[in-house]
Design a protein around this motif. Structure first.
Motif, PDB file in Angstrom:
ATOM      1  N   CYS A  79      22.752  64.425 -14.949  1.00 11.67           N
ATOM      2  CA  CYS A  79      23.761  64.118 -15.965  1.00 11.67           C
ATOM      3  C   CYS A  79      24.305  62.707 -15.748  1.00 11.67           C
ATOM      4  O   CYS A  79      24.521  62.291 -14.613  1.00 11.67           O
ATOM      5  N   PHE A  80      24.517  61.995 -16.837  1.00 17.53           N
ATOM      6  CA  PHE A  80      25.148  60.678 -16.810  1.00 17.53           C
ATOM      7  C   PHE A  80      26.544  60.831 -17.381  1.00 17.53           C
ATOM      8  O   PHE A  80      26.722  61.466 -18.428  1.00 17.53           O
ATOM      9  N   ILE A 101      29.547  54.272 -14.403  1.00 19.04           N
ATOM     10  CA  ILE A 101      28.680  55.386 -14.799  1.00 19.04           C
ATOM     11  C   ILE A 101      28.321  56.143 -13.532  1.00 19.04           C
ATOM     12  O   ILE A 101      27.886  55.547 -12.537  1.00 19.04           O
ATOM     13  N   ASN A 102      28.506  57.450 -13.561  1.00 22.57           N
ATOM     14  CA  ASN A 102      28.107  58.322 -12.460  1.00 22.57           C
ATOM     15  C   ASN A 102      26.849  59.083 -12.870  1.00 22.57           C
ATOM     16  O   ASN A 102      26.737  59.518 -14.012  1.00 22.57           O
ATOM     17  N   ASN A 108      23.772  71.061  -7.916  1.00 22.00           N
ATOM     18  CA  ASN A 108      24.027  70.865  -6.489  1.00 22.00           C
ATOM     19  C   ASN A 108      25.397  70.240  -6.208  1.00 22.00           C
ATOM     20  O   ASN A 108      25.724  69.972  -5.064  1.00 22.00           O
ATOM     21  N   ASN A 109      26.157  69.958  -7.283  1.00 23.06           N
ATOM     22  CA  ASN A 109      27.472  69.345  -7.128  1.00 23.06           C
ATOM     23  C   ASN A 109      27.379  68.057  -6.314  1.00 23.06           C
ATOM     24  O   ASN A 109      28.100  67.849  -5.349  1.00 23.06           O
ATOM     25  N   LEU A 110      26.443  67.176  -6.732  1.00 24.05           N
ATOM     26  CA  LEU A 110      26.127  65.985  -5.953  1.00 24.05           C
ATOM     27  C   LEU A 110      26.017  64.756  -6.845  1.00 24.05           C
ATOM     28  O   LEU A 110      25.272  64.754  -7.823  1.00 24.05           O
ATOM     29  N   LEU A 130      20.260  52.686 -13.274  1.00 28.08           N
ATOM     30  CA  LEU A 130      20.459  53.876 -12.461  1.00 28.08           C
ATOM     31  C   LEU A 130      19.234  54.805 -12.474  1.00 28.08           C
ATOM     32  O   LEU A 130      18.986  55.510 -11.520  1.00 28.08           O
ATOM     33  N   LEU A 131      18.491  54.773 -13.572  1.00 31.34           N
ATOM     34  CA  LEU A 131      17.283  55.603 -13.630  1.00 31.34           C
ATOM     35  C   LEU A 131      16.286  55.136 -12.597  1.00 31.34           C
ATOM     36  O   LEU A 131      15.598  55.878 -11.960  1.00 31.34           O
TER      37      LEU A 131
END
Length: 131
Positions: A79-80, A101-102, A108-110, A130-131
């Motif tokens: 997810c972005f 951007i995260n 996995n909550n990571l 980021l990709l």
């Protein structure tokens, strides 16, 4: 100590005092997977340990283990999420704003990546890096 140092670095910490601050702030979380018999080390202890480490060996270990983590996550949904950093309001303190951007693996909550959106840019142009 290496884990605390790495997590401090990943959360934009700059020095050994930041490592102590990070450790004290997140001590309960760290105790879930670290044995901290004597509590969080002092900034002098962090300094002594990191000054004897060979950077190329440490970098190789991080790269190797990073690839293992990414292999585990290869079949998961990524997810972005773009956000404006709280308190970075253009109407206060003459601030133009600060967007990041995260990249998140929710199963996995990571968080596996994060990048600042450059000025006069947007999330769409930052995402490919980021990709």
């Amino acid at each position: 100590m290496l884990i605390i140092g790495l997590l401090t670095y990943l959360s934009h910490g700059k020095d050994y005092e930041d490592m102590v601050l990070f450790g004290n702030t997140h001590e309960e979380f760290l105790k879930e997977f670290l044995e901290l018999k004597n509590g969080i080390p002092s900034h002098d202890t962090f300094n002594r340990v990191f000054s004897v480490l060979e950077p190329s060996v440490l970098g190789g270990c991080l790269e190797s283990h990073g690839r293992e983590v990414l292999d585990i996550l290869s079949e998961k949904q990524i997810c972005f999420d773009g956000k404006k950093v709280k308190g970075a309001n253009p109407k206060t303190w003459g601030n133009a704003g600060f967007y990041i951007i995260n990249v998140w693996v929710s199963e996995n909550n990571l968080c596996i990546g994060q990048k600042k959106v450059e000025d006069k840019s947007n999330e769409i142009t930052t995402s490919p890096a980021l990709l």
